[in-house]
Enzyme design. Sequence first.
Site, mmCIF file in Angstrom:
data_model
loop_
_atom_site.group_PDB
_atom_site.id
_atom_site.type_symbol
_atom_site.label_atom_id
_atom_site.label_comp_id
_atom_site.label_asym_id
_atom_site.label_seq_id
_atom_site.Cartn_x
_atom_site.Cartn_y
_atom_site.Cartn_z
ATOM 1 N N LYS A 47 0.835 -1.206 0.000
ATOM 2 C CA LYS A 47 0.000 0.000 0.000
ATOM 3 C C LYS A 47 0.862 1.246 0.000
ATOM 4 C CE LYS A 47 -4.627 -0.570 1.918
ATOM 5 N NZ LYS A 47 -5.424 -0.379 3.142
ATOM 6 N N ARG A 96 -19.371 -0.577 10.432
ATOM 7 C CA ARG A 96 -20.119 0.680 10.282
ATOM 8 C C ARG A 96 -21.449 0.445 9.594
ATOM 9 N NH1 ARG A 96 -15.085 3.359 7.384
ATOM 10 N NH2 ARG A 96 -15.237 1.254 6.575
ATOM 11 N N SER A 134 -11.135 6.792 6.798
ATOM 12 C CA SER A 134 -9.875 7.506 6.555
ATOM 13 C C SER A 134 -9.833 7.975 5.105
ATOM 14 C CB SER A 134 -8.679 6.581 6.820
ATOM 15 O OG SER A 134 -8.702 6.123 8.137
#
Length: 169
Positions: A47, A96, A134
């Site tokens: 990443k 979430r 994020s």
Amino acid sequence: MPDRRTSLVAIYPGSFDPITNGHLDMIERGSHLADRLIVAILRNMNKQPLFSVEERMDMLREVVAPYANVEVDTFHGLLVDYAAEKRATYILRGIRAISDYEYELQMALMNRRLRPEIETVFMMAGEAYSFISSMLVKQIIQLGGNISGLVPPTVETHLKRRILGQDIE
Ligand code: PNS
């Protein structure tokens, strides 16, 4: 059953690039469930993060300072192997929305297959934070939007400095 004569260790893993108020809410609530909560940042070579692991670690350390039983660490390789090394019995993850469920289920089942003795525990994100990620926070600040209340103030400062090249205060 975990041995309650020893202290209960939980791992809260993630990328935390950067930590949001949603993560912080999970850490606050998670800190009541374990004797020791280790917030573990994945060192992911594949990443391209906005903040280095060291920068994320510094920000995390600053925001978790009020919680005596919370510590910050990094890991690479398999999460369950890291958890075993830390003698953790739980991996803590937040959900979430339904869209998180599929990915989380797959990871939890794979982790259970790898090490059945480590249980993944899910907590629902606080309703005030269920829309924060994020990735969105970074996008909003890049496009000139207001991120106050979405991330801790120190993270907002770091984001403004990194993305807008600007110092606030
Ligand atoms: O915050 P994130 O990016 O959703 O966190 C994902 C994380 C770090 C929990 C996950 O990518 C992970 O555990 N990676 C470590 C490698 C591993 O154990 N892979 C197998 C999981 S099934």
